[in-house]
Design an enzyme around this catalytic site. Structure first.
Site, mmCIF file in Angstrom:
data_model
loop_
_atom_site.group_PDB
_atom_site.id
_atom_site.type_symbol
_atom_site.label_atom_id
_atom_site.label_comp_id
_atom_site.label_asym_id
_atom_site.label_seq_id
_atom_site.Cartn_x
_atom_site.Cartn_y
_atom_site.Cartn_z
ATOM 1 C CD GLU A 90 -3.002 1.390 2.359
ATOM 2 O OE1 GLU A 90 -2.798 -0.026 2.622
ATOM 3 O OE2 GLU A 90 -3.708 2.226 3.086
ATOM 4 C CG HIS A 128 -3.942 7.048 0.262
ATOM 5 N ND1 HIS A 128 -4.472 6.632 -0.633
ATOM 6 C CD2 HIS A 128 -2.688 6.159 0.882
ATOM 7 C CE1 HIS A 128 -4.600 5.444 -0.845
ATOM 8 N NE2 HIS A 128 -3.629 4.669 0.519
HETATM 9 C C1 MEV Z 1 -5.493 3.356 5.097
HETATM 10 O O1 MEV Z 1 -4.753 1.900 5.629
HETATM 11 C C2 MEV Z 1 -5.377 3.164 7.608
HETATM 12 C C3 MEV Z 1 -6.403 4.529 7.553
HETATM 13 O O2 MEV Z 1 -7.351 4.001 7.502
HETATM 14 C C4 MEV Z 1 -5.976 4.275 9.138
HETATM 15 C C5 MEV Z 1 -6.770 5.157 9.820
HETATM 16 O O3 MEV Z 1 -8.108 5.965 8.858
HETATM 17 O O4 MEV Z 1 -6.809 5.999 10.717
HETATM 18 C C6 MEV Z 1 -5.757 5.923 7.363
#
Ligand code: MEV
Length: 438
Positions: A86, A393
């Site tokens: 990821e 992201h």
């Molecule tokens: C994504 O892989 C993980 C998150 O959704 C964790 C969170 O929301 O604390 C960003």
């Protein structure tokens, strides 16, 4: 009509016969067969090692091996290997680790390392007679396992306690041997299961002396370690004066940011929808270090989520407090890990990971893994309460989209500058590359 075709004797086929058969299920069988073969490491010693790790192996599945540099745990600096597909997880852990490195780093507050296993059995005679035999039986169980525990005892571990529990309130005639272990630097799964099976045999012969299978009073059901390691947990914490949060507050004052952070952690503590996602963010960091070091991430996942629900409601594994002028964020997580034995000594990259980490003990590795879990979590919550997670992201995700769309280096460069500060989506990038938007 049934979908698919049954393969008979698949395991008996040669590796290339299996690959050919499976490639036939793909859209382009010829190229699929070549591609699957291409991912297998070429040199023969490594090839044999990887092919033999599992069964019916027809290819290898590659994942990125990245580093979160400068993770400070108990004053020591680690450059932590992470294996994860990821995008943004390594970058997020690294940025949070850098932030906390300048503010005292991650500190281990509590650690316990007891592993657990059970022998489930039914006792059909008078419960009193079982308990009256127990003291003698316990001595036999301990002395009867000396051979299988000898080398672990030499390394400083072994069976640390042995008890008998009455489980008849859940299932008729059911009892359980409860065995605790110290497995020192190994995860100890094989050791524990070997001990438990030996204990089951001693229990069986001790309680069924002179009886046949038909009139046996004790019936062994199963012997297995428990992945619910509630006494193999670690608590790590980061802490700093609220004013030192400046720089990551996304335009909020440090105090307003700290209060919003507290609220976000309170939501994750009380609301299952948020708690699961919050914990997923922790496991992003935890699992990727477990995989890099050759540890069993499925065991850690199962334990973590059961632990998160230990009071009957699923809750966040990490929490935040404001104390005086300081903020503290901590994570408590069950982690049964090893730095010797199993795949840690077999997989070349797991061995390299442990070398990069300076050959840690299993307790030290627990601290490193939990710290990366907390780093990932802190970074996620920090983004969520400020810019949102999509910004960082999706910028990183651009590379994956370029790869999926086969963008040329020139197109990548143009798209990179076009999408600076803009919302990135697969469709938008495709439109840009097609020339539909500019
Ligand atoms: C994504 O892989 C993980 C998150 O959704 C964790 C969170 O929301 O604390 C960003």
């Amino acid at each position: 009509m049934m979908k698919g075709q049954v393969y008979k004797g698949f395991s008996k086929l040669t590796e290339s016969e299996k690959r050919k058969l499976v490639a036939n299920l793909c859209d382009e069988p010829d190229s699929a067969e070549l591609e699957m073969a291409a991912f297998i490491v070429k040199d023969s010693a490594r090839r044999e090692l990887f092919m033999d790790l599992s069964e019916n192996t027809v290819s290898a599945y590659h994942l990125p091996f990245g580093i979160a540099p400068n993770v400070v745990v108990n004053g020591n600096v680690y450059h932590v290997p992470m294996v994860i597909e990821e995008s943004s997880v390594v970058a997020a852990a690294a940025s949070s680790a850098r932030f906390w490195a300048e503010r005292g780093g991650f500190n281990v507050k509590e650690i316990s390392t007891t592993k657990l296993g059970h022998v489930y059995f039914q006792w059909f005679a008078d419960p009193e007679s079982l308990y009256s035999q127990w003291p003698e039986l316990k001595k036999k169980l301990i002395s009867g396992t000396r051979l299988v525990t000898a080398s672990m005892v030499q390394r400083g571990g072994g069976i640390t306690s042995l008890g008998l529990t009455d489980d008849r309130d859940s299932i008729d005639n059911l009892y359980r041997l409860v065995v605790e272990f110290d497995t020192v630097n190994s995860m100890g799964a094989n050791f524990i299961n070997t001990c438990l099976e030996e204990l089951a045999q001693i229990l069986d012969s001790g309680l069924n002396k002179g009886k046949t299978t038909d009139d046996a009073e004790c019936r062994i059901v199963m012997s297995i370690l428990s992945n619910y390691v509630e006494n193999c947990t670690i608590t790590v914490e980061v802490r700093c004066p609220v004013k030192n949060l400046a720089g990551i507050t996304g335009g909020l004052t440090p105090q307003a940011f700290a209060e919003k952070m507290l609220l976000a952690y309170q939501i994750a503590r009380t609301n299952i929808y948020r708690a699961v996602t919050h914990n997923k963010g922790i496991m992003n960091g935890v699992d990727s270090v477990l995989i890099a070091t050759g540890n069993d991430f499925r065991a850690a996942e199962a334990a973590a989520h059961a632990y998160a629900a230990r009071d009957g409601q699923y809750r966040s594994l990490s929490s935040c407090v404001l104390e005086g002028n300081s903020i503290a964020v901590s994570l408590t997580i069950p982690l049964a890990v090893g730095t010797i034995g199993g795949i840690t000594n077999l997989h070349p990259m797991a061995k390299k990971s442990l070398e990069i980490l300076g050959h840690p003990s299993s307790a030290e590795l627990m601290g490193i893994i939990a710290s990366v879990g907390l780093a990932s979590n802190f970074s996620a919550v920090q983004n969520l309460i400020t810019t949102g997670i999509q910004k960082g992201h999706m910028q990183l995700h651009l590379t994956n989209i370029f790869n999926a769309l086969g963008a040329t280096p020139k197109q990548r460069q143009e798209a990179m500058s076009f999408f600076q500060g803009k919302k990135v989506s697969f469709a938008a990038v495709k439109n840009f590359l097609d020339g539909t938007i500019s």
